[in-house]
Design a protein around this motif. Structure first.
Motif, PDB file in Angstrom:
ATOM      1  N   LEU A  24      31.584 -22.825   3.135  1.00  9.00           N
ATOM      2  CA  LEU A  24      32.842 -22.566   2.427  1.00  9.00           C
ATOM      3  C   LEU A  24      34.033 -22.646   3.380  1.00  9.00           C
ATOM      4  O   LEU A  24      35.117 -23.086   2.992  1.00  9.00           O
ATOM      5  N   GLY A  25      33.830 -22.223   4.618  1.00 11.90           N
ATOM      6  CA  GLY A  25      34.897 -22.314   5.607  1.00 11.90           C
ATOM      7  C   GLY A  25      35.364 -23.737   5.821  1.00 11.90           C
ATOM      8  O   GLY A  25      36.546 -23.998   6.050  1.00 11.90           O
ATOM      9  N   TYR A  26      34.446 -24.690   5.720  1.00  9.48           N
ATOM     10  CA  TYR A  26      34.803 -26.096   5.911  1.00  9.48           C
ATOM     11  C   TYR A  26      35.459 -26.716   4.687  1.00  9.48           C
ATOM     12  O   TYR A  26      35.950 -27.840   4.749  1.00  9.48           O
ATOM     13  N   LYS A  55      27.729 -13.555  -0.459  1.00  7.48           N
ATOM     14  CA  LYS A  55      27.201 -14.888  -0.175  1.00  7.48           C
ATOM     15  C   LYS A  55      26.384 -14.850   1.114  1.00  7.48           C
ATOM     16  O   LYS A  55      26.530 -13.975   1.934  1.00  7.48           O
ATOM     17  N   SER A  56      25.538 -15.855   1.284  1.00  7.18           N
ATOM     18  CA  SER A  56      24.717 -15.951   2.485  1.00  7.18           C
ATOM     19  C   SER A  56      25.573 -16.447   3.658  1.00  7.18           C
ATOM     20  O   SER A  56      26.674 -16.973   3.474  1.00  7.18           O
ATOM     21  N   ILE A  57      25.016 -16.286   4.848  1.00 12.05           N
ATOM     22  CA  ILE A  57      25.723 -16.743   6.052  1.00 12.05           C
ATOM     23  C   ILE A  57      25.960 -18.246   5.981  1.00 12.05           C
ATOM     24  O   ILE A  57      27.062 -18.725   6.270  1.00 12.05           O
ATOM     25  N   SER A  58      24.954 -19.008   5.588  1.00 15.44           N
ATOM     26  CA  SER A  58      25.120 -20.468   5.528  1.00 15.44           C
ATOM     27  C   SER A  58      26.138 -20.881   4.461  1.00 15.44           C
ATOM     28  O   SER A  58      26.910 -21.822   4.667  1.00 15.44           O
ATOM     29  N   GLU A  59      26.180 -20.171   3.340  1.00 15.20           N
ATOM     30  CA  GLU A  59      27.187 -20.471   2.310  1.00 15.20           C
ATOM     31  C   GLU A  59      28.594 -20.215   2.831  1.00 15.20           C
ATOM     32  O   GLU A  59      29.506 -21.019   2.617  1.00 15.20           O
ATOM     33  N   LEU A  60      28.775 -19.081   3.498  1.00 10.54           N
ATOM     34  CA  LEU A  60      30.100 -18.746   4.026  1.00 10.54           C
ATOM     35  C   LEU A  60      30.555 -19.746   5.079  1.00 10.54           C
ATOM     36  O   LEU A  60      31.729 -20.115   5.132  1.00 10.54           O
ATOM     37  N   ASN A 111      27.427  -8.375  13.311  1.00 16.36           N
ATOM     38  CA  ASN A 111      27.373  -8.461  11.863  1.00 16.36           C
ATOM     39  C   ASN A 111      28.320  -9.577  11.424  1.00 16.36           C
ATOM     40  O   ASN A 111      29.343  -9.813  12.065  1.00 16.36           O
ATOM     41  N   LEU A 112      27.986 -10.257  10.353  1.00 14.99           N
ATOM     42  CA  LEU A 112      28.877 -11.266   9.807  1.00 14.99           C
ATOM     43  C   LEU A 112      30.204 -10.585   9.507  1.00 14.99           C
ATOM     44  O   LEU A 112      30.249  -9.616   8.755  1.00 14.99           O
ATOM     45  N   ASP A 113      31.255 -11.058  10.115  1.00 15.96           N
ATOM     46  CA  ASP A 113      32.544 -10.374  10.038  1.00 15.96           C
ATOM     47  C   ASP A 113      33.575 -11.232   9.306  1.00 15.96           C
ATOM     48  O   ASP A 113      34.622 -11.534   9.836  1.00 15.96           O
ATOM     49  N   VAL A 114      33.219 -11.661   8.113  1.00 17.07           N
ATOM     50  CA  VAL A 114      34.161 -12.401   7.274  1.00 17.07           C
ATOM     51  C   VAL A 114      34.144 -11.771   5.890  1.00 17.07           C
ATOM     52  O   VAL A 114      33.175 -11.113   5.508  1.00 17.07           O
ATOM     53  N   LEU A 115      35.209 -11.985   5.150  1.00 17.93           N
ATOM     54  CA  LEU A 115      35.299 -11.447   3.801  1.00 17.93           C
ATOM     55  C   LEU A 115      34.142 -11.993   2.966  1.00 17.93           C
ATOM     56  O   LEU A 115      33.963 -13.196   2.847  1.00 17.93           O
ATOM     57  N   ASN A 116      33.332 -11.100   2.428  1.00 18.93           N
ATOM     58  CA  ASN A 116      32.136 -11.506   1.701  1.00 18.93           C
ATOM     59  C   ASN A 116      32.023 -10.696   0.410  1.00 18.93           C
ATOM     60  O   ASN A 116      31.012 -10.064   0.148  1.00 18.93           O
ATOM     61  N   MET A 128      44.262 -27.880  12.182  1.00 18.36           N
ATOM     62  CA  MET A 128      42.960 -28.193  11.606  1.00 18.36           C
ATOM     63  C   MET A 128      41.876 -28.206  12.694  1.00 18.36           C
ATOM     64  O   MET A 128      40.806 -27.625  12.526  1.00 18.36           O
ATOM     65  N   LEU A 129      42.148 -28.869  13.796  1.00 16.98           N
ATOM     66  CA  LEU A 129      41.170 -28.934  14.886  1.00 16.98           C
ATOM     67  C   LEU A 129      40.866 -27.553  15.453  1.00 16.98           C
ATOM     68  O   LEU A 129      39.712 -27.217  15.717  1.00 16.98           O
ATOM     69  N   SER A 130      41.889 -26.745  15.608  1.00 16.69           N
ATOM     70  CA  SER A 130      41.710 -25.390  16.121  1.00 16.69           C
ATOM     71  C   SER A 130      40.891 -24.543  15.149  1.00 16.69           C
ATOM     72  O   SER A 130      39.992 -23.796  15.548  1.00 16.69           O
ATOM     73  N   TYR A 131      41.175 -24.680  13.861  1.00 16.01           N
ATOM     74  CA  TYR A 131      40.439 -23.942  12.832  1.00 16.01           C
ATOM     75  C   TYR A 131      38.954 -24.310  12.860  1.00 16.01           C
ATOM     76  O   TYR A 131      38.084 -23.443  12.851  1.00 16.01           O
ATOM     77  N   HIS A 132      38.652 -25.609  12.888  1.00 15.93           N
ATOM     78  CA  HIS A 132      37.255 -26.061  12.894  1.00 15.93           C
ATOM     79  C   HIS A 132      36.541 -25.660  14.181  1.00 15.93           C
ATOM     80  O   HIS A 132      35.349 -25.302  14.145  1.00 15.93           O
ATOM     81  N   GLU A 133      37.228 -25.685  15.284  1.00 15.69           N
ATOM     82  CA  GLU A 133      36.629 -25.248  16.551  1.00 15.69           C
ATOM     83  C   GLU A 133      36.292 -23.753  16.496  1.00 15.69           C
ATOM     84  O   GLU A 133      35.208 -23.335  16.910  1.00 15.69           O
ATOM     85  N   ASP A 134      37.217 -22.950  15.960  1.00 13.71           N
ATOM     86  CA  ASP A 134      36.966 -21.516  15.818  1.00 13.71           C
ATOM     87  C   ASP A 134      35.793 -21.249  14.871  1.00 13.71           C
ATOM     88  O   ASP A 134      34.961 -20.379  15.137  1.00 13.71           O
TER      89      ASP A 134
END
Length: 167
Positions: free
Chosen positions: A85-87, A77-82, A68-73, A98-104
């Motif tokens: 938004l992360g970026y 919002k849709s999966i693609s929106e979330l 299941n999508l496991d982020v605060l929602n 920053m690099l570690s965050y984007h990789e995760d």
């Protein structure tokens, strides 16, 4: 949200690249269909290697029913929106963070990603969002996020059955 039915319609077709075709490739029409109230919408309608769909499904099938999508929602919002938004996060203490965050972020959302490599088709995100099956993507032409709710178990069964004809 009113949920419909998501399914693949695959059809073999003669390849326009017959002499360049690898032996294990199955050329054909790939349609990703969404049906609601007896109206069918083709979310994807493309001629490509059908084995790409089979390979993607083999990798993702086990995750679909459980991940299941496991982020605060909070705003539903849709999966693609979330994912997008992360970026938008712009403050980092250093380049390494920053690099570690984007990789995760890439790793996390890769489980939901469906895209036909080498095509200009959208990147679709398919998974469970708030317990419901969802397909979502950003529509470049309309500059909006599209979102479709469906029964994940039905999708898994129908896709498995459809792909049996192409193995």
């Amino acid at each position: 949200m009113n949920c419909g039915k998501l399914y693949f319609h695959l059809e073999r077709k003669e390849s326009p690249y017959e002499e360049e075709l690898p032996t294990n490739e199955v050329w054909g029409i790939i349609r990703l269909c969404y049906e609601l109230n007896n109206i069918v919408e083709y979310i994807l309608d493309w001629q490509w290697d059908i084995t790409e769909v089979a390979e993607w499904f083999d990798d993702a099938e086990d995750l679909f029913a459980v991940k299941n999508l496991d982020v605060l929602n909070d705003e539903d919002k849709s999966i693609s929106e979330l994912r997008d938004l992360g970026y938008e996060r712009s403050f980092f203490f250093n380049q390494e963070e920053m690099l570690s965050y984007h990789e995760d972020l890439d790793t996390y959302f890769s489980d939901f990603k469906f895209h036909l490599r080498g095509t200009p088709t959208p990147t679709y995100y398919i998974g469970l969002n708030n317990g419901e099956g969802e397909l979502s993507y950003f529509c470049r032409e309309q500059k909006v996020y599209k979102r479709y709710c469906f029964n994940m178990d039905e999708f898994l069964k129908s896709t498995k059955k459809t792909l049996l004809n192409f193995r």
